[in-house]
Design an enzyme around this catalytic site. Structure first.
Site, PDB file in Angstrom:
ATOM      1  N   ARG A 140      17.022  -7.436  69.382  1.00  0.00           N
ATOM      2  CA  ARG A 140      16.513  -7.124  68.046  1.00  0.00           C
ATOM      3  C   ARG A 140      17.168  -8.105  67.077  1.00  0.00           C
ATOM      4  O   ARG A 140      18.370  -8.016  66.813  1.00  0.00           O
ATOM      5  CB  ARG A 140      16.840  -5.683  67.656  1.00  0.00           C
ATOM      6  N   ASP A 188      12.621   2.125  77.452  1.00  0.00           N
ATOM      7  CA  ASP A 188      13.800   2.940  77.728  1.00  0.00           C
ATOM      8  C   ASP A 188      13.514   3.962  78.823  1.00  0.00           C
ATOM      9  O   ASP A 188      14.332   4.177  79.727  1.00  0.00           O
ATOM     10  CB  ASP A 188      14.254   3.673  76.464  1.00  0.00           C
TER      11      ASP A 188
END
Length: 331
Positions: free
Chosen positions: A180, A271
Site C-alpha cells: 500500500r 486475506d
C-alpha cells in the site's frame, strides 16, 4: 514445495494491525443509517478466517485501553483467536479507516492510523531475544507488507535477524507483500524492505497487481524468479479473476478462480484466500488442492459486504489425517 510436516508446531502467530472500519454506501461521504462500524485489517482478516477453518491462531498487535479496544478483543476471542500476545497501551486508541465501495464492488480507503496503538508498538524498538521469545511457542509466523510498514528500519532488521534464527529451529515464515503506497516513504524504500523480508520467507503469497505496482510491471516469471533467488521455497501469485499460479523450482501449476456471478465487495478477498490456502497446507493438502479450497472461501467473501463476513455465511472445512473432508458447505 515447503514441507509443512517438518514445522515445530501447527500453531500460527499472525502479526499486524486491526482497525475500526467505517463502511460507507456508494458515493456517500457523510453519515447515514446505512453507515456501518466494524473492524478489519489484512492480517486480522486472515487470522479470523484461519481460526474459523480450525487452525490454532494467535494475533500479535497492540490496542489501547478504550472501550473500542475492549470491543475488538471480545470479537477476536469470540472467533477463537488467541489474544494473549495482544499488547495494551495506556491512553492509546485503535486506528480507523473509511471504506467506499463502487458499483462493481471495488473499494477505496481513507486511513487514520499514524498514532494508533499498533503503530506505536510496532515502531518501538525490541531486541532479537524479545522477538524469539514471542515466536518460540509457534511453528508458523504470518505477516504482510503492511505489518512491516508499521516498523522502523532498525526494528525490521532486528525482526529479520530473529526470523533467521527461528527458522533454523523449525519455524516457517509466510509473507504477503500487500503493498500500500501510502504506508511507505518511497517505492525504492519499500522495495528494499520487501526484498529483505523475502530472504527469511518460506511461503510467499503475493498479489500480482501489488508486485507490478511496486516493482515496475514485472511479469509473473520475473516475480517468481525474484522470490526464488531470495530463497522462497513456495510461491503463489494471486491474479484476481485469472486465479493463481503456484511455483516451486521449475514446476508451475495454475489453479483457476471460482466464478462469482455478483461481486458485492472485494475487501478481504486476498486475506481470506491466504487463510484458506494456509489452512489447507497446514493440513498437508497439496498446493493445488489448498488453492481450490482457498478460491471457494474467497468467492464467498466477495459476495458479502465487509472484510469479515458473518460466520453463518463462511464455508467450512474439516481436515482429518487424510486431508480434506466435507463438513457442511464445501470450500
Amino acid at each position: 514445495m515447503f514441507d509443512f510436516a517438518g514445522i515445530k508446531s501447527p500453531a500460527v502467530l499472525i502479526a499486524g494491525e486491526c482497525m475500526l472500519e467505517l463502511a460507507l454506501p456508494e458515493g456517500l461521504v457523510g453519515a447515514s443509517p446505512a453507515t456501518k462500524l466494524a473492524m478489519g485489517g489484512d492480517t486480522l482478516n486472515t487470522a479470523v478466517y484461519l481460526s474459523r477453518l480450525g487452525a490454532k491462531v494467535s494475533y500479535l498487535t497492540a490496542l489501547g485501553d478504550d472501550p473500542y479496544s475492549d470491543w475488538m478483543l471480545e470479537q477476536w476471542r469470540s472467533e477463537g483467536v488467541d489474544t494473549s500476545a495482544v499488547q495494551r497501551l495506556a491512553g492509546a486508541v485503535p486506528g480507523m479507516y473509511a471504506i467506499q465501495t463502487d458499483a462493481h464492488g471495488e473499494r477505496s480507503f481513507h486511513y487514520w492510523r499514524a498514532q494508533s496503538a499498533a503503530k506505536q508498538w510496532f515502531s518501538s524498538e525490541r531486541s532479537k531475544t524479545q522477538w524469539l521469545e514471542l515466536l518460540s511457542p509457534f511453528g508458523v509466523f504470518y505477516l504482510s507488507g503492511i505489518t512491516l510498514s508499521l516498523m522502523t528500519d532498525a526494528g525490521r532488521e532486528t525482526l529479520v535477524a530473529a526470523l533467521q534464527e527461528w527458522r533454523a529451529r523449525g519455524g516457517c515464515v509466510v509473507f504477503d507483500i500487500n503493498f500500500r503506497p501510502k504506508g511507505w516513504v518511497s517505492r525504492p524504500h519499500a522495495q528494499q524492505v520487501m526484498s529483505a523480508m523475502l530472504t527469511v520467507t518460506d511461503v510467499g503469497l503475493p498479489t500480482l497487481d501489488d508486485e507490478q505496482d511496486l516493482f515496475d510491471g514485472q511479469s509473473e516469471e520475473d516475480v517468481i524468479a525474484r522470490y526464488q533467488a531470495a530463497g522462497v521455497t513456495e510461491v503463489l501469485i494471486k491474479r484476481g479473476a485469472r486465479g493463481v499460479v503456484i511455483a516451486s523450482g521449475a514446476e508451475r501449476c495454475e489453479v483457476p478462480a471460482r466464478k462469482v456471478d455478483h461481486v458485492v465487495d472485494t475487501t478481504g478477498a486476498g486475506d481470506s484466500f491466504n487463510a484458506g490456502y494456509l489452512a489447507g497446507r497446514l493440513a498437508q493438502l497439496a498446493p493445488e488442492q489448498a488453492a481450490l479450497q482457498a478460491h471457494h472461501l474467497a468467492a464467498a467473501v466477495i459476495g458479502v459486504r465487509g472484510a469479515i463476513i458473518p460466520r453463518s455465511q463462511t464455508p467450512s472445512l474439516a481436515f482429518g489425517e487424510s486431508g480434506l473432508s466435507d463438513s457442511g458447505s464445501m470450500l
